[in-house]
Design a protein around this motif. Structure first.
Motif, PDB file in Angstrom:
ATOM      1  N   VAL A 114       2.925   6.141  -2.774  1.00 16.57           N
ATOM      2  CA  VAL A 114       4.036   7.012  -3.185  1.00 16.57           C
ATOM      3  C   VAL A 114       4.089   7.117  -4.701  1.00 16.57           C
ATOM      4  CG1 VAL A 114       6.552   7.225  -3.258  1.00 16.57           C
ATOM      5  CG2 VAL A 114       5.398   6.634  -1.107  1.00 16.57           C
ATOM      6  N   ARG A 115       3.887   6.006  -5.367  1.00 12.66           N
ATOM      7  CA  ARG A 115       4.006   5.976  -6.833  1.00 12.66           C
ATOM      8  C   ARG A 115       2.803   6.616  -7.522  1.00 12.66           C
ATOM      9  NH1 ARG A 115       4.632   0.214  -8.208  1.00 12.66           N
ATOM     10  NH2 ARG A 115       2.357   0.238  -8.102  1.00 12.66           N
ATOM     11  N   ASP A 116       1.567   6.321  -7.027  1.00 11.59           N
ATOM     12  CA  ASP A 116       0.371   6.729  -7.759  1.00 11.59           C
ATOM     13  C   ASP A 116      -0.255   8.022  -7.256  1.00 11.59           C
ATOM     14  OD1 ASP A 116       0.767   4.362  -9.105  1.00 11.59           O
ATOM     15  OD2 ASP A 116      -0.784   3.263  -8.007  1.00 11.59           O
ATOM     16  N   VAL A 117      -0.072   8.349  -5.971  1.00 10.88           N
ATOM     17  CA  VAL A 117      -0.672   9.552  -5.412  1.00 10.88           C
ATOM     18  C   VAL A 117       0.360  10.676  -5.307  1.00 10.88           C
ATOM     19  CG1 VAL A 117      -1.914  10.547  -3.454  1.00 10.88           C
ATOM     20  CG2 VAL A 117      -2.399   8.195  -4.170  1.00 10.88           C
ATOM     21  N   HIS A 118       1.473  10.400  -4.636  1.00 14.40           N
ATOM     22  CA  HIS A 118       2.532  11.407  -4.568  1.00 14.40           C
ATOM     23  C   HIS A 118       3.207  11.602  -5.927  1.00 14.40           C
ATOM     24  CE1 HIS A 118       2.533  12.128  -0.268  1.00 14.40           C
ATOM     25  NE2 HIS A 118       2.539  10.821  -0.028  1.00 14.40           N
ATOM     26  N   ARG A 119       3.204  10.536  -6.728  1.00 13.85           N
ATOM     27  CA  ARG A 119       3.893  10.558  -8.021  1.00 13.85           C
ATOM     28  C   ARG A 119       5.332  11.025  -7.860  1.00 13.85           C
ATOM     29  NH1 ARG A 119      -0.825  12.840 -12.180  1.00 13.85           N
ATOM     30  NH2 ARG A 119      -2.364  11.215 -11.651  1.00 13.85           N
ATOM     31  N   ALA A 120       5.947  10.482  -6.834  1.00 16.17           N
ATOM     32  CA  ALA A 120       7.316  10.873  -6.500  1.00 16.17           C
ATOM     33  C   ALA A 120       8.318  10.163  -7.406  1.00 16.17           C
ATOM     34  CB  ALA A 120       7.598  10.553  -5.038  1.00 16.17           C
ATOM     35  N   ALA A 121       9.525  10.675  -7.432  1.00 11.92           N
ATOM     36  CA  ALA A 121      10.601  10.122  -8.242  1.00 11.92           C
ATOM     37  C   ALA A 121      11.845   9.970  -7.379  1.00 11.92           C
ATOM     38  CB  ALA A 121      10.891  11.035  -9.431  1.00 11.92           C
ATOM     39  N   VAL A 122      12.807   9.225  -7.891  1.00  7.26           N
ATOM     40  CA  VAL A 122      14.071   9.058  -7.186  1.00  7.26           C
ATOM     41  C   VAL A 122      14.695  10.439  -6.930  1.00  7.26           C
ATOM     42  CG1 VAL A 122      16.422   8.174  -7.381  1.00  7.26           C
ATOM     43  CG2 VAL A 122      14.489   6.746  -8.075  1.00  7.26           C
ATOM     44  N   GLY A 123      15.160  10.623  -5.713  1.00  5.97           N
ATOM     45  CA  GLY A 123      15.749  11.893  -5.327  1.00  5.97           C
ATOM     46  C   GLY A 123      14.805  12.796  -4.552  1.00  5.97           C
ATOM     47  N   GLU A 124      13.508  12.561  -4.658  1.00 10.03           N
ATOM     48  CA  GLU A 124      12.556  13.369  -3.903  1.00 10.03           C
ATOM     49  C   GLU A 124      12.467  12.860  -2.456  1.00 10.03           C
ATOM     50  OE1 GLU A 124       8.785  14.286  -5.641  1.00 10.03           O
ATOM     51  OE2 GLU A 124       9.523  13.884  -7.668  1.00 10.03           O
ATOM     52  N   SER A 125      12.056  13.757  -1.565  1.00 14.08           N
ATOM     53  CA  SER A 125      11.923  13.381  -0.162  1.00 14.08           C
ATOM     54  C   SER A 125      10.483  13.553   0.297  1.00 14.08           C
ATOM     55  CB  SER A 125      12.860  14.203   0.725  1.00 14.08           C
ATOM     56  OG  SER A 125      12.496  15.571   0.726  1.00 14.08           O
ATOM     57  N   ARG A 168       0.810  -1.216   0.000  1.00  9.68           N
ATOM     58  CA  ARG A 168       0.000   0.000   0.000  1.00  9.68           C
ATOM     59  C   ARG A 168       0.839   1.259   0.000  1.00  9.68           C
ATOM     60  NH1 ARG A 168      -2.112   3.556   3.837  1.00  9.68           N
ATOM     61  NH2 ARG A 168      -0.983   2.449   5.485  1.00  9.68           N
ATOM     62  N   ARG A 169       1.908   1.287   0.791  1.00  8.31           N
ATOM     63  CA  ARG A 169       2.725   2.498   0.866  1.00  8.31           C
ATOM     64  C   ARG A 169       3.485   2.748  -0.430  1.00  8.31           C
ATOM     65  NH1 ARG A 169       5.790   1.029   6.275  1.00  8.31           N
ATOM     66  NH2 ARG A 169       5.609  -0.988   5.225  1.00  8.31           N
ATOM     67  N   LEU A 170       3.990   1.694  -1.041  1.00  9.77           N
ATOM     68  CA  LEU A 170       4.625   1.842  -2.359  1.00  9.77           C
ATOM     69  C   LEU A 170       3.638   2.390  -3.371  1.00  9.77           C
ATOM     70  CD1 LEU A 170       6.675   1.303  -4.658  1.00  9.77           C
ATOM     71  CD2 LEU A 170       5.841  -1.074  -4.672  1.00  9.77           C
ATOM     72  N   GLN A 171       2.450   1.807  -3.417  1.00  4.99           N
ATOM     73  CA  GLN A 171       1.442   2.246  -4.378  1.00  4.99           C
ATOM     74  C   GLN A 171       1.068   3.708  -4.159  1.00  4.99           C
ATOM     75  OE1 GLN A 171      -2.077  -0.176  -4.386  1.00  4.99           O
ATOM     76  NE2 GLN A 171      -3.065   0.988  -6.015  1.00  4.99           N
TER      77      GLN A 171
END
Length: 235
Positions: free
Chosen positions: A27-38, A22-25
């Motif tokens: 970060v990926r789908d809602v935050h739409r974060a990328a490598v390097g972001e905090s 759930r947490r991976l999903q």
């Protein structure tokens, strides 16, 4: 998810975590974060800080974490709550956790249906999940203690006096003559009944151990609304 709550088994080193599910999903789908972001993170029952994404894949993400501050202070309120309907229970627990309530005891009452006690939403696993959702919303890390008591009178007579000792003891009741106080600066033990209220005998039992019935007005509120309204009014 305003905070990603971490647990001991997420750590693959002293300062790096690996997340899936759930947490991976999120970060990926809602935050739409990328490598390097905090992102804001917190350790369960510990400090808050930031996690910098070092790897983000379909199967997992990894973050380097640094903790620099304490979670928000808890609300000095112990909530004694007549078990609500199962479909309401999730919202009440998540909402109470987001408000900073750290001790919740679910109790029986005359107007609580017996079938509520067999609901799968009352399992420790579900109550923990709903607590986590509330903490993630409020950027808190300290999980509340949630207990259940199925016998009203033994709990009120044998346990509640010691729980409420040294606190302002209040019971929310639609027909109370006293108005609910505002902006208190002291610990409170608050009892909230079913949507129809406690019966007279239950109110009498609570009054007998020092609880004062209080009202928030003529409107009869849903349980999840009443808990949030009372907490905001009292503090």
């Amino acid at each position: 998810m305003n905070l990603i709550l971490l647990f001991d088994d997420d750590f693959i080193s002293d300062s790096r975590v690996r997340l899936t599910g759930r947490r991976l999903q999120h970060v990926r789908d809602v935050h739409r974060a990328a490598v390097g972001e905090s992102l804001v993170i917190g350790i369960a029952n510990g400090r808050i800080g930031r996690g910098t994404i070092t790897r983000l894949g379909h199967d997992a993400l990894e973050m380097d974490v640094a903790l620099d501050r304490d979670p928000p202070p808890p609300l000095p309120l112990t909530l004694i709550l007549a078990l609500p309907r199962p479909k309401v229970l999730n919202r009440v627990i998540a909402g109470a956790a987001s408000l900073g309530i750290k001790q919740i005891i679910l109790i029986n009452a005359w107007r609580v249906e017996k079938s509520y006690w067999s609901s799968p939403r009352l399992t420790p696993e579900n109550l923990r999940t709903q607590s986590i959702l509330g903490l993630e919303q409020a950027r808190d890390t300290v999980l509340p203690s949630i207990e259940t008591r199925r016998l009203f009178r033994p709990f009120v007579e044998d346990e509640l006096p010691s729980i409420a000792f040294g606190t302002r003891a209040l019971v929310a009741h639609p027909n109370a003559m006293n108005e609910c106080p505002r902006n208190l600066r002291e610990p409170i033990t608050l009892v909230v009944g079913p949507e129809g209220g406690f019966i007279d005998a239950e109110i009498a039992s609570l009054e007998g151990i020092g609880f004062t019935p209080v009202s928030v007005g003529e409107r009869i509120l849903r349980v999840e609304t009443a808990v949030a309204f009372l907490a905001a009014r009292l503090y």
